[in-house]
Design a protein around this motif. Structure first.
Motif, mmCIF file in Angstrom:
data_model
loop_
_atom_site.group_PDB
_atom_site.id
_atom_site.type_symbol
_atom_site.label_atom_id
_atom_site.label_comp_id
_atom_site.label_asym_id
_atom_site.label_seq_id
_atom_site.Cartn_x
_atom_site.Cartn_y
_atom_site.Cartn_z
ATOM 1 N N SER A 185 -6.144 -0.460 -18.954
ATOM 2 C CA SER A 185 -7.247 -0.485 -18.006
ATOM 3 C C SER A 185 -6.785 -1.202 -16.742
ATOM 4 C CB SER A 185 -8.423 -1.231 -18.661
ATOM 5 O OG SER A 185 -9.524 -1.277 -17.800
ATOM 6 N N TYR A 186 -6.925 -0.545 -15.576
ATOM 7 C CA TYR A 186 -6.440 -1.135 -14.328
ATOM 8 C C TYR A 186 -7.002 -0.396 -13.123
ATOM 9 C CZ TYR A 186 -3.279 2.829 -14.787
ATOM 10 O OH TYR A 186 -2.779 4.093 -14.953
ATOM 11 N N LEU A 187 -6.840 -1.013 -11.971
ATOM 12 C CA LEU A 187 -7.132 -0.385 -10.696
ATOM 13 C C LEU A 187 -5.786 -0.159 -10.019
ATOM 14 C CD1 LEU A 187 -9.593 0.453 -9.000
ATOM 15 C CD2 LEU A 187 -9.523 -1.800 -7.936
ATOM 16 N N HIS A 188 -5.496 1.087 -9.677
ATOM 17 C CA HIS A 188 -4.214 1.446 -9.070
ATOM 18 C C HIS A 188 -4.424 1.635 -7.574
ATOM 19 C CE1 HIS A 188 -0.871 4.432 -8.211
ATOM 20 N NE2 HIS A 188 -0.236 3.372 -8.664
ATOM 21 N N LEU A 189 -3.637 0.932 -6.774
ATOM 22 C CA LEU A 189 -3.695 1.056 -5.326
ATOM 23 C C LEU A 189 -2.356 1.596 -4.855
ATOM 24 C CD1 LEU A 189 -5.464 -1.586 -6.218
ATOM 25 C CD2 LEU A 189 -5.727 -1.816 -3.760
ATOM 26 N N SER A 190 -2.383 2.727 -4.165
ATOM 27 C CA SER A 190 -1.168 3.396 -3.727
ATOM 28 C C SER A 190 -1.219 3.584 -2.209
ATOM 29 C CB SER A 190 -1.046 4.744 -4.440
ATOM 30 O OG SER A 190 0.079 5.444 -3.988
ATOM 31 N N TRP A 191 -0.224 3.012 -1.497
ATOM 32 C CA TRP A 191 -0.191 3.052 -0.042
ATOM 33 C C TRP A 191 0.560 4.270 0.473
ATOM 34 C CZ3 TRP A 191 -1.162 -1.415 -2.443
ATOM 35 C CH2 TRP A 191 -1.949 -2.360 -1.803
ATOM 36 N N GLN A 192 0.067 4.836 1.582
ATOM 37 C CA GLN A 192 0.773 5.884 2.312
ATOM 38 C C GLN A 192 0.708 5.549 3.799
ATOM 39 O OE1 GLN A 192 -1.778 7.148 0.010
ATOM 40 N NE2 GLN A 192 -0.153 7.180 -1.499
ATOM 41 N N SER A 193 1.805 5.821 4.509
ATOM 42 C CA SER A 193 1.825 5.616 5.959
ATOM 43 C C SER A 193 1.085 6.747 6.636
ATOM 44 C CB SER A 193 3.267 5.571 6.467
ATOM 45 O OG SER A 193 3.908 4.428 5.972
ATOM 46 N N MET A 194 0.457 6.417 7.757
ATOM 47 C CA MET A 194 -0.227 7.399 8.588
ATOM 48 C C MET A 194 0.284 7.227 10.009
ATOM 49 S SD MET A 194 -4.111 6.828 7.144
ATOM 50 C CE MET A 194 -4.779 7.459 8.641
ATOM 51 N N ALA A 195 -0.115 8.129 10.904
ATOM 52 C CA ALA A 195 0.306 8.024 12.306
ATOM 53 C C ALA A 195 -0.105 6.678 12.898
ATOM 54 C CB ALA A 195 -0.286 9.177 13.116
ATOM 55 N N SER A 196 -1.303 6.214 12.538
ATOM 56 C CA SER A 196 -1.762 4.904 13.028
ATOM 57 C C SER A 196 -2.208 4.065 11.832
ATOM 58 C CB SER A 196 -2.894 5.062 14.033
ATOM 59 O OG SER A 196 -3.982 5.716 13.431
ATOM 60 N N GLY A 197 -1.306 3.254 11.347
ATOM 61 C CA GLY A 197 -1.635 2.390 10.218
ATOM 62 C C GLY A 197 -1.276 3.014 8.889
ATOM 63 N N ARG A 198 -2.070 2.666 7.889
ATOM 64 C CA ARG A 198 -1.829 3.135 6.520
ATOM 65 C C ARG A 198 -3.147 3.471 5.865
ATOM 66 N NH1 ARG A 198 1.535 -1.093 7.695
ATOM 67 N NH2 ARG A 198 3.734 -0.680 7.382
ATOM 68 N N GLN A 199 -3.018 4.130 4.757
ATOM 69 C CA GLN A 199 -4.191 4.325 3.919
ATOM 70 C C GLN A 199 -3.804 3.952 2.504
ATOM 71 O OE1 GLN A 199 -5.262 8.471 4.192
ATOM 72 N NE2 GLN A 199 -4.120 8.991 2.367
ATOM 73 N N VAL A 200 -4.798 3.517 1.740
ATOM 74 C CA VAL A 200 -4.558 3.179 0.354
ATOM 75 C C VAL A 200 -5.514 4.011 -0.492
ATOM 76 C CG1 VAL A 200 -6.104 1.158 0.346
ATOM 77 C CG2 VAL A 200 -4.252 1.289 -1.294
ATOM 78 N N ASN A 201 -4.954 4.625 -1.522
ATOM 79 C CA ASN A 201 -5.744 5.378 -2.490
ATOM 80 C C ASN A 201 -5.999 4.472 -3.677
ATOM 81 O OD1 ASN A 201 -5.665 7.882 -1.042
ATOM 82 N ND2 ASN A 201 -3.560 8.118 -1.703
ATOM 83 N N LEU A 202 -7.263 4.294 -4.016
ATOM 84 C CA LEU A 202 -7.643 3.472 -5.158
ATOM 85 C C LEU A 202 -8.124 4.391 -6.269
ATOM 86 C CD1 LEU A 202 -8.646 1.848 -2.377
ATOM 87 C CD2 LEU A 202 -9.180 0.153 -4.093
ATOM 88 N N THR A 203 -7.514 4.253 -7.437
ATOM 89 C CA THR A 203 -7.948 5.022 -8.598
ATOM 90 C C THR A 203 -8.139 4.063 -9.763
ATOM 91 O OG1 THR A 203 -5.646 5.533 -9.143
ATOM 92 C CG2 THR A 203 -6.834 7.194 -7.906
#
Length: 156
Positions: A117-135
């Motif tokens: 059981s966990y919360l997974h945070l995965s970062w991706q670079s974007m043109a301006s900053g980053r985004q994180v996907n939380l699953t």
């Protein structure tokens, strides 16, 4: 859930929100490239927990423990290790035996087995900053994610 993080301040704010709401026993698996914001998020997490000690990357120490907040924070960085070295480190101690707290693990892909059981945070670079996907994996983390989603307007 996807969160856009245009700058480090937004990353810290997300961490603070998580630190205020996550219960003891929460496990965060933080996956992303070097410099993507994993440690910055943990710094915000510590602030949300009321931890005043400086939070630094445990790349060389491997594990940093911060016991003085609302609940303990255990920060593991597995970057320098291979899977067999991680196994010898026995990271399961932090979610099976240590005083219940929040476990934040950078480079979880090096874990021989992931917790159930966990919360997974995965970062991706974007043109301006980053985004994180939380699953979320597990019933409790799904609830944390729903609660976070309801609080997102307060991060601005």
């Amino acid at each position: 859930m996807v969160v856009v993080l245009p700058n480090p301040v937004a990353t810290v704010s997300l961490g603070e929100a998580l630190g205020r709401m996550l219960p003891a026993g929460a496990i965060l698996l933080l996956q992303g490239d070097l410099g993507s914001g994993k440690t910055t998020l943990v710094q915000g997490l510590a602030q949300g927990l009321g931890i005043t000690a400086p939070v630094t990357s445990p790349t060389f120490a491997l594990i940093q423990e911060y016991p003085e907040g609302r609940i303990p924070l255990y920060h593991l960085d597995l970057y320098r290790l291979n899977t067999s070295e991680v196994q010898q480190l026995y990271p399961e101690y932090y979610w099976q035996e240590a005083a219940p707290g929040i476990v934040a693990i950078e480079w979880p892909e090096r874990l021989p087995t992931w917790p159930s059981s966990y919360l997974h945070l995965s970062w991706q670079s974007m043109a301006s900053g980053r985004q994180v996907n939380l699953t979320a994996q597990g019933t409790a983390p799904q609830g944390w994610l729903q609660h976070l989603q309801s609080q997102m307007g307060k991060l601005d």
